[in-house]
Motif scaffolding. Structure first.
Motif, PDB file in Angstrom:
ATOM      1  N   VAL A   7      45.801  39.974  41.009  1.00  0.00           N
ATOM      2  CA  VAL A   7      45.436  40.410  42.351  1.00  0.00           C
ATOM      3  C   VAL A   7      43.970  40.048  42.550  1.00  0.00           C
ATOM      4  O   VAL A   7      43.146  40.316  41.684  1.00  0.00           O
ATOM      5  CB  VAL A   7      45.643  41.936  42.509  1.00  0.00           C
ATOM      6  CG1 VAL A   7      45.138  42.412  43.854  1.00  0.00           C
ATOM      7  CG2 VAL A   7      47.101  42.305  42.302  1.00  0.00           C
ATOM      8  N   GLU A   8      43.641  39.432  43.669  1.00  0.00           N
ATOM      9  CA  GLU A   8      42.266  39.068  43.957  1.00  0.00           C
ATOM     10  C   GLU A   8      41.672  40.044  44.964  1.00  0.00           C
ATOM     11  O   GLU A   8      42.260  40.299  46.006  1.00  0.00           O
ATOM     12  CB  GLU A   8      42.181  37.639  44.483  1.00  0.00           C
ATOM     13  CG  GLU A   8      42.574  36.624  43.426  1.00  0.00           C
ATOM     14  CD  GLU A   8      42.310  35.197  43.846  1.00  0.00           C
ATOM     15  OE1 GLU A   8      41.339  34.956  44.598  1.00  0.00           O
ATOM     16  OE2 GLU A   8      43.076  34.323  43.424  1.00  0.00           O
ATOM     17  N   ILE A   9      40.503  40.583  44.616  1.00  0.00           N
ATOM     18  CA  ILE A   9      39.812  41.552  45.459  1.00  0.00           C
ATOM     19  C   ILE A   9      38.395  41.047  45.676  1.00  0.00           C
ATOM     20  O   ILE A   9      37.698  40.719  44.719  1.00  0.00           O
ATOM     21  CB  ILE A   9      39.774  42.937  44.783  1.00  0.00           C
ATOM     22  CG1 ILE A   9      41.189  43.450  44.567  1.00  0.00           C
ATOM     23  CG2 ILE A   9      38.946  43.922  45.598  1.00  0.00           C
ATOM     24  CD1 ILE A   9      41.269  44.669  43.666  1.00  0.00           C
ATOM     25  N   SER A  10      37.966  40.981  46.921  1.00  0.00           N
ATOM     26  CA  SER A  10      36.594  40.579  47.245  1.00  0.00           C
ATOM     27  C   SER A  10      35.810  41.796  47.689  1.00  0.00           C
ATOM     28  O   SER A  10      36.247  42.533  48.578  1.00  0.00           O
ATOM     29  CB  SER A  10      36.589  39.537  48.367  1.00  0.00           C
ATOM     30  OG  SER A  10      37.162  38.340  47.927  1.00  0.00           O
ATOM     31  N   LEU A  11      34.660  41.992  47.064  1.00  0.00           N
ATOM     32  CA  LEU A  11      33.764  43.084  47.440  1.00  0.00           C
ATOM     33  C   LEU A  11      32.530  42.479  48.084  1.00  0.00           C
ATOM     34  O   LEU A  11      31.945  41.551  47.544  1.00  0.00           O
ATOM     35  CB  LEU A  11      33.369  43.900  46.206  1.00  0.00           C
ATOM     36  CG  LEU A  11      34.514  44.513  45.405  1.00  0.00           C
ATOM     37  CD1 LEU A  11      33.963  45.232  44.179  1.00  0.00           C
ATOM     38  CD2 LEU A  11      35.317  45.470  46.272  1.00  0.00           C
ATOM     39  N   SER A  12      32.147  43.019  49.236  1.00  0.00           N
ATOM     40  CA  SER A  12      30.973  42.495  49.925  1.00  0.00           C
ATOM     41  C   SER A  12      30.201  43.645  50.555  1.00  0.00           C
ATOM     42  O   SER A  12      30.672  44.778  50.611  1.00  0.00           O
ATOM     43  CB  SER A  12      31.386  41.484  50.997  1.00  0.00           C
ATOM     44  OG  SER A  12      32.210  42.105  51.967  1.00  0.00           O
TER      45      SER A  12
END
Length: 99
Positions: free
Chosen positions: A4-9
């Protein structure tokens, strides 16, 4: 199963830790996780602790977990240092950071 790919910004505050924990737990239950922090501007101790704990849990469960950062963005590394935590706590799961 794929990771699962999760982007935090942006900025992650202590109040975001519980939600991040649930998200990462679900991702590990799916078989693995890639967390992209290249666009993260700030991370407080709560969410940082969640990343460290998730890396440890993934190692214990032998599940893929990667913290992906850009060489230009050292937000997570700076936060680890600020809290006197060792980068090795997530080092096995880091990519993109300069040594």
């Amino acid at each position: 199963m794929s990771d699962v790919e999760i982007s935090l910004s942006g900025e992650l505050f202590h109040s975001d830790a519980a939600e991040l924990l649930e998200c990462l737990k679900d991702a590990l239950d799916e078989g693995g996780c890639i967390v992209d922090v290249a666009e993260l501007e700030k991370i407080e101790f709560g969410p940082l602790q969640v990343l460290v704990a998730t890396a440890a849990a993934a190692r214990a469960r032998r599940i893929g977990f990667e913290v992906r950062m850009s060489p230009e963005n050292t937000t997570v590394l700076n936060a680890l240092a600020a809290y006197a935590l060792n980068a090795e706590m997530i080092a096995a799961s880091m990519s993109g950071a300069q040594e």
